[in-house]
Design a protein around this motif. Structure first.
Motif, PDB file in Angstrom:
ATOM      1  N   ILE A 179      33.279  39.562  30.646  1.00 41.15           N
ATOM      2  CA  ILE A 179      34.174  40.802  32.031  1.00 41.15           C
ATOM      3  C   ILE A 179      33.499  41.609  31.755  1.00 41.15           C
ATOM      4  CG2 ILE A 179      36.378  42.072  31.960  1.00 41.15           C
ATOM      5  CD1 ILE A 179      37.739  40.251  30.517  1.00 41.15           C
ATOM      6  N   ALA A 180      32.460  42.337  30.848  1.00 39.23           N
ATOM      7  CA  ALA A 180      31.932  43.317  30.798  1.00 39.23           C
ATOM      8  C   ALA A 180      29.946  43.300  32.607  1.00 39.23           C
ATOM      9  CB  ALA A 180      31.504  43.791  29.806  1.00 39.23           C
ATOM     10  N   ALA A 181      29.756  41.504  31.849  1.00 40.27           N
ATOM     11  CA  ALA A 181      29.207  41.694  33.184  1.00 40.27           C
ATOM     12  C   ALA A 181      29.458  41.922  34.817  1.00 40.27           C
ATOM     13  CB  ALA A 181      27.887  40.151  32.741  1.00 40.27           C
ATOM     14  N   ARG A 182      30.668  41.428  34.576  1.00 40.91           N
ATOM     15  CA  ARG A 182      31.274  42.038  36.259  1.00 40.91           C
ATOM     16  C   ARG A 182      30.806  43.323  35.945  1.00 40.91           C
ATOM     17  NH1 ARG A 182      34.662  41.244  39.797  1.00 40.91           N
ATOM     18  NH2 ARG A 182      36.222  42.327  38.285  1.00 40.91           N
ATOM     19  N   LYS A 183      30.585  44.196  35.269  1.00 35.01           N
ATOM     20  CA  LYS A 183      31.240  45.121  35.867  1.00 35.01           C
ATOM     21  C   LYS A 183      32.745  45.670  36.290  1.00 35.01           C
ATOM     22  CE  LYS A 183      27.348  46.985  34.387  1.00 35.01           C
ATOM     23  NZ  LYS A 183      27.112  47.818  33.110  1.00 35.01           N
ATOM     24  N   GLY A 184      33.490  45.272  35.689  1.00 32.24           N
ATOM     25  CA  GLY A 184      35.555  45.655  35.864  1.00 32.24           C
ATOM     26  C   GLY A 184      36.031  44.833  36.689  1.00 32.24           C
ATOM     27  N   PRO A 185      37.487  45.423  36.046  1.00 26.44           N
ATOM     28  CA  PRO A 185      37.666  46.281  35.611  1.00 26.44           C
ATOM     29  C   PRO A 185      37.561  46.692  34.317  1.00 26.44           C
ATOM     30  CG  PRO A 185      39.657  45.988  37.073  1.00 26.44           C
ATOM     31  CD  PRO A 185      38.606  44.944  37.355  1.00 26.44           C
TER      32      PRO A 185
END
Length: 487
Positions: free
Chosen positions: A201-207
């Motif tokens: 999730i963090a790698a996709r830059k959110g939310p």
């Protein structure tokens, strides 16, 4: 393993001399014995996946809001969305809200953007966590396949089938370290979330997605963020989203808690400044002290080596406390945003999606005592609904003071201006999306009486999505937000 029969009927095992010492049995008895031993061997090996320890406490690293930030998102807006519990009903209702936000186009500093693209944080519990987790991992893909993969699939039937009609799982469930929610988590991981972690999730830059569960022992809300997992010295970025969702939706009795290991004391953890100050300052509120003190049980892994997590709705069925708690223990709203990229923001948005139920009044018309199941359902729903009312009241009362806190903190003394773009220009929007907003009484009752399960018909799912669109679009507070964003 090489097995042969002596003329006497004794079994000889070339690799296990112990077997040679056994008394003579028929070949059939031997196979039965081996099968029984195999069953207990498999059941003893079944174990839940253990969460990873954190090597060293690093307050700037890991799965935190500041590290899950899309640089394209406007700093002028701080946008929170919360998804309630309520099985597939809540998941479908939340999904409809995401669909509506995706078609609402706004203009920010001359740039065309969808409202959905401006969401900073989604906080969820139970059924709403399926929608939140899926969107966090896959973004736009949710509008392509989430209906088929979850909303319109009989997930409940799949779980029942795997529990009662798969002999291998019968054996695994004998293990003291593996239970029904672990089985559910495996299914979610394989067929819904595709092995995704919070690091993904963090790698996709959110939310930023905060999935919330409840500590079975203390009743404390546990959010799957690195801020929380720092206290138990565990790396949440490597934690399975499916397993977090299984914990968030582990309805007591129906499902079992999800277990998390506590490694506290092994990573040089230090309490963050805002929490430490609460214990040092003399003038603090009871709420501040209570929230800061909640961390204490987790700091001793010898006294509390495990966390057993169940349905997040037990601690907060709106998913709103994860946001409120952070502001409360920091003291005020200005202290929360000061020094962040949102320091000069002008609009703070809360969309609270509440797939509420309505108590069944059938038993009010019957003289005989209600059945146990009815009493249990009533007990849990009454507690949840009353706590929801208190949580929303706290938010609405708080925003009045938060605006003043920002103006006092951001503007020069005696020079507070509220003109557009000035230091005192700060607006809060609290938008509720709930069935109570529907004008038609029969329609309201229809949605409130839908079962809290993981099985709905495609028609019921589509009706929930349509209701979410209409309720949000017709909300006066939402219309006020759209008008202000156009000016």
């Amino acid at each position: 393993m090489s097995v042969q029969m002596e003329p006497s009927g004794e079994v000889i095992n070339d690799l296990n001399p112990v077997c040679r010492k056994q008394p003579t049995h028929s070949y059939r008895s031997y196979l039965l014995s081996v099968s029984i031993l195999l069953v207990f061997s498999i059941s003893g090996c079944a174990h839940y996946p253990v969460n990873e320890p954190l090597k060293e406490y690093a307050p700037e690293a890991g799965y935190r809001a500041k590290n899950v930030r899309d640089p394209e998102r406007s700093d002028d807006i701080l946008f929170f969305v919360t998804f309630s519990g309520g099985g597939t009903r809540a998941a479908a209702f939340s999904y409809g809200v995401l669909e509506e936000l995706a078609v609402r186009e706004i203009s920010i500093n001359g740039r065309k953007r969808r409202l959905l693209d401006e969401v900073d944080t989604i906080s969820s519990v139970s059924g709403g966590s399926f929608t939140a987790g899926y969107y966090g991992l896959f973004g736009e893909r949710i509008f392509e396949d989430f209906e088929q993969r979850f909303l319109k699939k009989n997930v409940q039937g799949e779980l029942v089938s795997r529990t009662f009609f798969n002999p291998v799982n019968w054996v695994r469930l004998f293990s003291p370290s593996f239970d029904r929610s672990d089985l559910a988590a495996e299914y979610y991981d394989k067929y819904i979330f595709e092995g995704g972690t919070f690091g993904d999730i963090a790698a996709r830059k959110g939310p930023m997605v905060i999935i919330n569960a409840t500590d079975m022992t203390y009743g404390i809300r546990v959010g799957f963020t690195q801020d929380m997992f720092d206290a138990i010295c565990s790396d949440v970025s490597r934690f399975s989203v499916a397993r977090a969702v299984a914990a968030s939706s582990a309805v007591p009795i129906v499902l079992t808690p999800i277990t998390v290991r506590n490694y506290a004391g092994s990573c040089n953890y230090r309490m963050p400044g805002p929490i430490e100050r609460v214990f040092k300052e003399s003038q603090i509120s009871e709420r501040q002290f209570y929230l800061a003190n909640n961390i204490a049980p987790y700091l001793d892994s010898k006294k509390k080596p495990f966390l057993h997590l169940l349905d997040g709705g037990v601690a907060d069925n709106l998913g709103l406390r994860a946001i409120l708690d952070r502001i409360i223990y920091r003291g005020d709203f200005w202290k929360t945003i000061k020094g962040t990229h949102h320091e000069n923001l002008h609009k703070v948005i809360f969309i609270v999606v509440n797939a509420e139920t309505q108590p069944d009044s059938f038993w009010d018309r019957v003289e005989s005592p209600p059945a146990f199941a009815a009493m249990l359902e009533s007990y849990s729903s009454i507690a949840i609904e009353r706590y929801n009312v208190e949580t929303l009241a706290l938010l609405k009362e708080s925003v009045k003071g938060w605006a003043d806190q920002v103006r006092t903190g951001r503007c020069p003394k005696g020079k507070i201006s509220t003109r557009p773009g000035s230091c005192g220009d700060i607006q809060f929007y609290v938008i509720e999306v709930k069935f109570d907003a529907l004008k038609d009484g029969e329609e309201r009752l229809y949605f409130m009486r839908l079962p809290t399960s993981f099985k709905l018909s495609p028609e019921e799912v589509d009706k929930l999505r349509d209701a979410a669109h209409r309720i949000l679009a017709e909300s006066r507070e939402f219309q006020r937000l759209l008008k202000d964003l156009r000016e």
